[in-house]
Design a protein around this motif. Structure first.
Motif, short mmCIF file in Angstrom:
data_model
loop_
_atom_site.label_atom_id
_atom_site.label_comp_id
_atom_site.label_asym_id
_atom_site.label_seq_id
_atom_site.Cartn_x
_atom_site.Cartn_y
_atom_site.Cartn_z
N MET A 1 -12.74 -17.01 37.96
CA MET A 1 -12.45 -15.88 37.07
C MET A 1 -13.12 -16.12 35.72
SD MET A 1 -8.76 -14.37 35.81
CE MET A 1 -8.28 -13.87 37.46
N LYS A 2 -13.90 -15.13 35.26
CA LYS A 2 -14.58 -15.25 33.98
C LYS A 2 -13.56 -15.09 32.84
CE LYS A 2 -18.89 -15.39 35.53
NZ LYS A 2 -19.82 -16.53 35.33
N LYS A 3 -13.78 -15.87 31.77
CA LYS A 3 -12.85 -15.85 30.64
C LYS A 3 -13.56 -15.30 29.40
CE LYS A 3 -9.45 -18.68 28.20
NZ LYS A 3 -8.83 -20.02 28.09
N ILE A 4 -12.93 -14.32 28.76
CA ILE A 4 -13.53 -13.63 27.61
C ILE A 4 -12.63 -13.75 26.39
CG2 ILE A 4 -14.23 -11.37 26.72
CD1 ILE A 4 -15.01 -10.61 29.57
N LEU A 5 -13.24 -14.07 25.25
CA LEU A 5 -12.52 -14.12 23.98
C LEU A 5 -12.74 -12.80 23.25
CD1 LEU A 5 -10.93 -15.56 21.72
CD2 LEU A 5 -13.14 -16.46 20.90
N ILE A 6 -11.64 -12.17 22.83
CA ILE A 6 -11.70 -10.93 22.05
C ILE A 6 -11.34 -11.28 20.61
CG2 ILE A 6 -10.76 -8.60 21.79
CD1 ILE A 6 -9.73 -8.96 24.76
N VAL A 7 -12.28 -11.09 19.70
CA VAL A 7 -12.01 -11.34 18.27
C VAL A 7 -12.01 -9.98 17.59
CG1 VAL A 7 -12.64 -12.65 16.22
CG2 VAL A 7 -13.25 -13.53 18.50
N GLU A 8 -10.82 -9.45 17.35
CA GLU A 8 -10.66 -8.08 16.86
C GLU A 8 -9.37 -7.97 16.07
OE1 GLU A 8 -10.68 -4.70 15.68
OE2 GLU A 8 -12.28 -4.69 17.21
N ASP A 9 -9.45 -7.48 14.83
CA ASP A 9 -8.25 -7.43 13.99
C ASP A 9 -7.41 -6.18 14.22
OD1 ASP A 9 -10.39 -5.95 12.76
OD2 ASP A 9 -9.18 -5.83 10.95
N ASP A 10 -7.97 -5.16 14.83
CA ASP A 10 -7.21 -3.96 15.16
C ASP A 10 -6.43 -4.25 16.45
OD1 ASP A 10 -6.45 -1.44 16.36
OD2 ASP A 10 -7.80 -0.45 14.95
N GLY A 20 -7.67 -3.68 29.80
CA GLY A 20 -8.78 -3.23 30.62
C GLY A 20 -9.47 -4.37 31.34
N LEU A 21 -9.66 -5.48 30.63
CA LEU A 21 -10.29 -6.66 31.25
C LEU A 21 -9.40 -7.26 32.33
CD1 LEU A 21 -11.79 -8.40 28.09
CD2 LEU A 21 -13.02 -7.14 29.85
N ALA A 22 -8.10 -7.30 32.07
CA ALA A 22 -7.17 -7.84 33.08
C ALA A 22 -7.23 -7.01 34.35
CB ALA A 22 -5.75 -7.87 32.51
N ALA A 23 -7.36 -5.69 34.19
CA ALA A 23 -7.43 -4.81 35.36
C ALA A 23 -8.71 -5.03 36.16
CB ALA A 23 -7.34 -3.35 34.91
N GLU A 24 -9.73 -5.59 35.50
CA GLU A 24 -11.01 -5.87 36.17
C GLU A 24 -11.12 -7.34 36.57
OE1 GLU A 24 -13.30 -3.69 37.03
OE2 GLU A 24 -12.20 -2.00 36.17
N ASN A 25 -9.97 -8.04 36.56
CA ASN A 25 -9.90 -9.43 37.01
C ASN A 25 -10.61 -10.42 36.10
OD1 ASN A 25 -8.34 -8.87 39.39
ND2 ASN A 25 -10.22 -8.09 40.35
N PHE A 26 -10.63 -10.12 34.80
CA PHE A 26 -11.08 -11.09 33.82
C PHE A 26 -9.86 -11.75 33.18
CE2 PHE A 26 -14.73 -8.17 33.79
CZ PHE A 26 -15.78 -9.06 33.87
N GLU A 27 -10.02 -12.99 32.77
CA GLU A 27 -9.02 -13.66 31.94
C GLU A 27 -9.44 -13.46 30.49
OE1 GLU A 27 -7.12 -18.13 31.18
OE2 GLU A 27 -8.55 -17.77 32.82
N ALA A 28 -8.51 -13.13 29.62
CA ALA A 28 -8.88 -12.84 28.23
C ALA A 28 -7.91 -13.48 27.26
CB ALA A 28 -8.94 -11.34 28.00
N GLU A 29 -8.40 -13.71 26.06
CA GLU A 29 -7.59 -14.25 24.96
C GLU A 29 -7.99 -13.50 23.70
OE1 GLU A 29 -6.78 -18.57 22.75
OE2 GLU A 29 -7.42 -18.49 24.85
N ILE A 30 -7.03 -13.30 22.80
CA ILE A 30 -7.29 -12.52 21.58
C ILE A 30 -7.13 -13.39 20.34
CG2 ILE A 30 -6.58 -10.54 20.18
CD1 ILE A 30 -5.43 -9.28 22.71
N ALA A 31 -8.06 -13.23 19.39
CA ALA A 31 -7.93 -13.79 18.05
C ALA A 31 -8.04 -12.62 17.08
CB ALA A 31 -9.02 -14.82 17.78
N TYR A 32 -7.15 -12.57 16.08
CA TYR A 32 -7.07 -11.40 15.22
C TYR A 32 -7.76 -11.56 13.87
CZ TYR A 32 -3.68 -9.57 18.58
OH TYR A 32 -3.07 -9.12 19.72
N ASP A 33 -8.42 -12.70 13.64
CA ASP A 33 -9.18 -12.86 12.39
C ASP A 33 -10.39 -13.75 12.66
OD1 ASP A 33 -8.64 -15.82 11.39
OD2 ASP A 33 -6.70 -15.04 12.06
#
Length: 228
Positions: A1-10, A20-33
């Motif tokens: 499973m591909k892992k994607i980092l989302i860096v987004e403050d909104d 959306g990524l989870a629904a497409e079978n991606f693993e994701a993590e969020i950073a807000y700053d």
């Protein structure tokens, strides 16, 4: 499973992308700053980074430059509300692989993610000896070397990217719009001749001294790479 980092403050946008990524079978993590995003990107293993430009703590352009120093092959797609050509150029010059303007349709973002991951997989060390060929022309994606009839051809980075796109789409007509968007990552401007200029540069290097021409113009449609 591909892992994607989302860096987004909104947080709303970040959570929507995450779902959306989870629904497409991606693993994701969020950073807000920006500062957290940079630290997480460098400390953990990701296959791709989605990076907002206007971040608190550290601007996206600066985060991108820092990631590039330590992880030069990690794909980065910048997300921003700034759609001017100057903003896109600044993002790409800071090291981003692609640039998408808000608001965007998730389907387009997903397509860009998948495209970036395909390129990344091609350049992965496990496939670093990947060779693209047509006739007596070959491109080694690992060593970045191009040869024709055994002779090494020196190309600039943009000429290499243009030739790679042709080879990946050999036998198919590609338009000037396709080339502008995928090689230069810019919206096509009918008034510019940058595509024609680089096609001419490339032809001089890979076709001029050889009897069999590989790059052909299709009037009103674009270009095609094939043996004729």
């Amino acid at each position: 499973m591909k892992k994607i980092l989302i860096v987004e403050d909104d947080r709303r946008i970040a959570q929507n992308i995450f779902r959306g990524l989870a629904a497409e079978n991606f693993e994701a993590e969020i950073a807000y700053d920006g500062i957290t995003g940079k630290q997480v990107a460098l400390e953990k293993k990701f296959d791709l980074v989605l990076l907002d430009v206007n971040l608190p703590g550290m601007k996206g352009y600066d985060v991108c430059q820092q990631i590039r120093i330590y992880k030069p092959s990690l794909p980065i797609i910048m997300l921003t509300a700034f759609g001017e050509i100057e903003d896109r150029v600044e993002g790409l010059n800071s090291g981003a692989d692609d640039y998408i303007v808000k608001p965007f349709d998730f389907r387009e973002l997903l397509a860009r993610i998948n495209a970036a991951l395909r390129v990344s997989d091609l350049l992965n060390p496990e496939t670093s000896d990947k060779i693209l060929r047509i006739a007596d022309l070959e491109m080694n994606l690992g060593t970045k070397q191009v040869k024709r009839a055994g002779n090494v051809i020196d190309l600039t980075a943009k000429e290499f990217a243009l030739l790679e796109y042709f080879l990946l789409h050999r036998g198919r007509v590609v338009s000037k719009m396709d080339l502008a968007e995928h090689v230069w990552h810019l919206n096509f401007d009918p008034g510019t001749n940058v595509v024609e200029v680089y096609i001419n540069y490339l032809r001089k290097k890979v076709d001029r001294d050889f009897a069999t021409k590989l790059i052909h113009t299709r009037p009103g449609m674009g270009y095609i790479m094939k043996e004729e």
